[in-house]
Write a protein that holds these residues in place. Structure first.
Motif, mmCIF file in Angstrom:
data_model
loop_
_atom_site.group_PDB
_atom_site.id
_atom_site.type_symbol
_atom_site.label_atom_id
_atom_site.label_comp_id
_atom_site.label_asym_id
_atom_site.label_seq_id
_atom_site.Cartn_x
_atom_site.Cartn_y
_atom_site.Cartn_z
ATOM 1 N N ALA A 102 21.577 28.504 48.086
ATOM 2 C CA ALA A 102 20.515 29.216 48.571
ATOM 3 C C ALA A 102 19.938 28.509 47.025
ATOM 4 C CB ALA A 102 19.774 29.946 48.525
ATOM 5 N N LEU A 103 18.220 27.566 46.547
ATOM 6 C CA LEU A 103 17.965 27.555 45.394
ATOM 7 C C LEU A 103 16.277 27.336 46.354
ATOM 8 C CD1 LEU A 103 17.440 23.969 45.375
ATOM 9 C CD2 LEU A 103 19.571 24.477 45.717
ATOM 10 N N VAL A 104 15.796 27.794 44.982
ATOM 11 C CA VAL A 104 14.301 27.491 44.467
ATOM 12 C C VAL A 104 13.928 26.025 43.435
ATOM 13 C CG1 VAL A 104 13.713 29.904 45.944
ATOM 14 C CG2 VAL A 104 13.965 29.919 43.144
ATOM 15 N N GLY A 105 12.697 25.498 44.221
ATOM 16 C CA GLY A 105 12.366 24.989 42.711
ATOM 17 C C GLY A 105 10.942 24.637 43.154
ATOM 18 N N VAL A 106 9.848 23.839 43.410
ATOM 19 C CA VAL A 106 8.971 23.382 42.755
ATOM 20 C C VAL A 106 9.018 21.311 43.009
ATOM 21 C CG1 VAL A 106 8.954 22.375 40.240
ATOM 22 C CG2 VAL A 106 6.370 22.701 42.055
ATOM 23 N N PHE A 107 7.437 21.322 44.070
ATOM 24 C CA PHE A 107 7.686 19.571 44.196
ATOM 25 C C PHE A 107 5.971 19.608 44.505
ATOM 26 C CE2 PHE A 107 5.854 22.685 47.968
ATOM 27 C CZ PHE A 107 4.712 22.573 48.434
ATOM 28 N N GLU A 108 6.613 18.437 44.189
ATOM 29 C CA GLU A 108 4.682 18.135 44.534
ATOM 30 C C GLU A 108 4.778 16.782 45.797
ATOM 31 O OE1 GLU A 108 1.648 14.922 41.611
ATOM 32 O OE2 GLU A 108 3.153 16.806 40.830
ATOM 33 N N GLU A 109 3.895 16.850 46.929
ATOM 34 C CA GLU A 109 3.350 16.031 47.586
ATOM 35 C C GLU A 109 2.524 14.477 46.836
ATOM 36 O OE1 GLU A 109 0.911 18.074 50.517
ATOM 37 O OE2 GLU A 109 2.581 18.738 51.535
ATOM 38 N N CYS A 110 3.109 13.030 48.009
ATOM 39 C CA CYS A 110 2.215 12.247 46.693
ATOM 40 C C CYS A 110 0.881 12.093 47.246
ATOM 41 C CB CYS A 110 2.664 11.172 47.692
ATOM 42 S SG CYS A 110 4.964 10.789 48.081
ATOM 43 N N ARG A 116 5.916 25.725 45.520
ATOM 44 C CA ARG A 116 7.721 26.266 45.622
ATOM 45 C C ARG A 116 8.326 25.891 47.231
ATOM 46 N NH1 ARG A 116 5.642 30.708 45.416
ATOM 47 N NH2 ARG A 116 5.741 31.356 47.150
ATOM 48 N N PHE A 117 9.404 25.789 46.515
ATOM 49 C CA PHE A 117 10.186 25.774 48.549
ATOM 50 C C PHE A 117 11.258 26.003 48.079
ATOM 51 C CE2 PHE A 117 11.813 21.934 44.688
ATOM 52 C CZ PHE A 117 13.320 22.890 45.081
ATOM 53 N N ILE A 118 12.269 26.617 48.953
ATOM 54 C CA ILE A 118 13.708 27.093 48.965
ATOM 55 C C ILE A 118 13.933 26.218 49.729
ATOM 56 C CG2 ILE A 118 14.295 29.176 50.193
ATOM 57 C CD1 ILE A 118 12.396 30.736 49.751
ATOM 58 N N LEU A 119 15.424 26.157 49.667
ATOM 59 C CA LEU A 119 16.795 24.913 50.238
ATOM 60 C C LEU A 119 17.780 26.118 50.718
ATOM 61 C CD1 LEU A 119 16.415 21.777 48.413
ATOM 62 C CD2 LEU A 119 15.577 21.492 50.855
ATOM 63 N N ILE A 120 18.641 26.050 51.763
ATOM 64 C CA ILE A 120 19.568 26.140 51.783
ATOM 65 C C ILE A 120 20.472 24.928 52.218
ATOM 66 C CG2 ILE A 120 21.516 27.427 53.149
ATOM 67 C CD1 ILE A 120 19.143 29.862 53.466
ATOM 68 N N PHE A 143 6.382 30.236 40.816
ATOM 69 C CA PHE A 143 7.220 30.772 40.444
ATOM 70 C C PHE A 143 8.236 31.064 42.357
ATOM 71 C CE2 PHE A 143 10.144 35.028 39.366
ATOM 72 C CZ PHE A 143 10.785 34.076 38.797
ATOM 73 N N GLY A 144 9.251 31.617 41.855
ATOM 74 C CA GLY A 144 10.140 31.784 43.410
ATOM 75 C C GLY A 144 11.534 31.971 42.300
ATOM 76 N N ALA A 145 12.274 33.357 42.629
ATOM 77 C CA ALA A 145 14.049 33.889 41.953
ATOM 78 C C ALA A 145 14.159 33.424 43.656
ATOM 79 C CB ALA A 145 13.443 34.465 41.293
ATOM 80 N N LEU A 146 15.662 34.176 43.285
ATOM 81 C CA LEU A 146 16.623 34.630 44.687
ATOM 82 C C LEU A 146 17.529 36.042 43.871
ATOM 83 C CD1 LEU A 146 17.746 31.568 45.657
ATOM 84 C CD2 LEU A 146 15.683 32.841 46.553
ATOM 85 N N GLN A 147 17.865 36.038 45.237
ATOM 86 C CA GLN A 147 19.168 37.343 44.888
ATOM 87 C C GLN A 147 19.598 37.608 46.772
ATOM 88 O OE1 GLN A 147 17.078 41.270 45.558
ATOM 89 N NE2 GLN A 147 17.569 41.688 42.614
ATOM 90 N N SER A 153 22.636 38.495 52.881
ATOM 91 C CA SER A 153 21.054 37.268 53.534
ATOM 92 C C SER A 153 20.361 37.170 52.291
ATOM 93 C CB SER A 153 20.272 38.861 53.633
ATOM 94 O OG SER A 153 19.907 39.733 52.296
ATOM 95 N N ILE A 154 19.582 35.993 52.179
ATOM 96 C CA ILE A 154 19.434 35.689 50.908
ATOM 97 C C ILE A 154 17.685 36.325 50.379
ATOM 98 C CG2 ILE A 154 17.754 33.871 49.213
ATOM 99 C CD1 ILE A 154 20.314 32.462 51.722
ATOM 100 N N VAL A 155 17.273 37.098 49.312
ATOM 101 C CA VAL A 155 15.978 38.013 49.427
ATOM 102 C C VAL A 155 15.510 36.856 48.586
ATOM 103 C CG1 VAL A 155 14.777 39.977 48.264
ATOM 104 C CG2 VAL A 155 17.284 40.123 49.675
ATOM 105 N N ALA A 156 14.130 36.287 49.277
ATOM 106 C CA ALA A 156 13.243 35.621 48.047
ATOM 107 C C ALA A 156 12.160 36.413 47.210
ATOM 108 C CB ALA A 156 12.697 34.304 48.974
ATOM 109 N N TRP A 157 12.029 36.251 46.039
ATOM 110 C CA TRP A 157 11.411 37.008 44.754
ATOM 111 C C TRP A 157 10.200 35.591 44.825
ATOM 112 C CZ3 TRP A 157 10.870 41.880 44.040
ATOM 113 C CH2 TRP A 157 11.850 42.725 44.398
ATOM 114 N N THR A 158 8.952 36.210 44.454
ATOM 115 C CA THR A 158 7.869 35.223 44.316
ATOM 116 C C THR A 158 7.392 35.672 42.788
ATOM 117 O OG1 THR A 158 6.022 36.693 44.625
ATOM 118 C CG2 THR A 158 6.893 34.756 46.086
ATOM 119 N N CYS A 159 7.953 36.764 42.324
ATOM 120 C CA CYS A 159 7.836 37.136 40.982
ATOM 121 C C CYS A 159 9.249 38.146 40.469
ATOM 122 C CB CYS A 159 6.432 37.988 40.758
ATOM 123 S SG CYS A 159 6.821 39.948 41.904
#
Length: 186
Positions: A102-110, A116-120, A143-147, A153-159
């Motif tokens: 599971a990972l977090v990142g940033v996207f930009e639409e065309c 922000r996105f989360i992918l598994i 910003f995003g982070a995971l635990q 489970s995957i805990v998704a944080w915005t700070c």
């Protein structure tokens, strides 16, 4: 000499901005609140951004090596590691033998909108990873982070220093990843 200066100025103008820029006073507000992320890659772990979402032109996975060290190691301490947070966590989140990340990142639409996105992803021993889950949110605060939770489970944080988190877990009945209801405080 003048030609060299003009060439250097033109090259600088074409250069991409830093992945992270800060807009505001770091003495009064945490860096992850002030951070503006600038995606610069067109794929995430070998998967083209347009295969993740058709409207995306860029998507960049958050990685510590992309963020200035002075932000991540404030006061000499790795705040993310101290809080047991990461930009990517591995596990067998759906209970199968398949290894997943599971990972977090940033996207930009065309169109230029960012978020922000989360992918598994399933991580096969060979070949390209397979997308199992995508969650994307258009937001100015990327910003995003995971635990990794104790119960797969995957805990998704915005700070990094708040109570603003969501829990993502495999739902066996629905046979998909689903957001869990927040626990009720008594």
């Amino acid at each position: 000499m003048i030609a060299l200066c003009c060439w250097l100025a033109a090259a600088q103008a074409r250069a991409e901005p830093a992945f992270v820029t800060i807009e505001g006073d770091l003495k009064t507000i945490a860096w992850w609140v002030l951070a503006n992320f600038h995606p610069f890659t067109t794929e995430v772990r070998g998967i083209p951004a347009r295969e993740i979402r058709k409207s995306w032109c860029k998507a960049t996975e958050f990685r510590k090596d992309l963020i200035p060290r002075e932000l991540l190691f404030e006061g000499g301490t790795d705040a993310m590691a101290a809080a047991n947070m990461s930009f990517a966590v591995e596990g067998r989140f759906d209970g199968t033998a398949a290894k997943q990340v599971a990972l977090v990142g940033v996207f930009e639409e065309c169109s230029g909108q960012k978020g922000r996105f989360i992918l598994i992803l399933n991580q096969p021993a060979q070949g390209k990873p397979k997308i199992r889950f995508v969650n994307a949110l258009r937001t100015d605060h990327q910003f995003g982070a995971l635990q990794k939770g104790d119960d797969d489970s995957i805990v998704a944080w915005t700070c990094m220093e708040c109570d603003n988190f969501s829990v993502l877990k495999w739902d066996r009945k629905k046979r998909k990843f689903d957001w869990q209801a927040a626990p009720v405080e008594q």
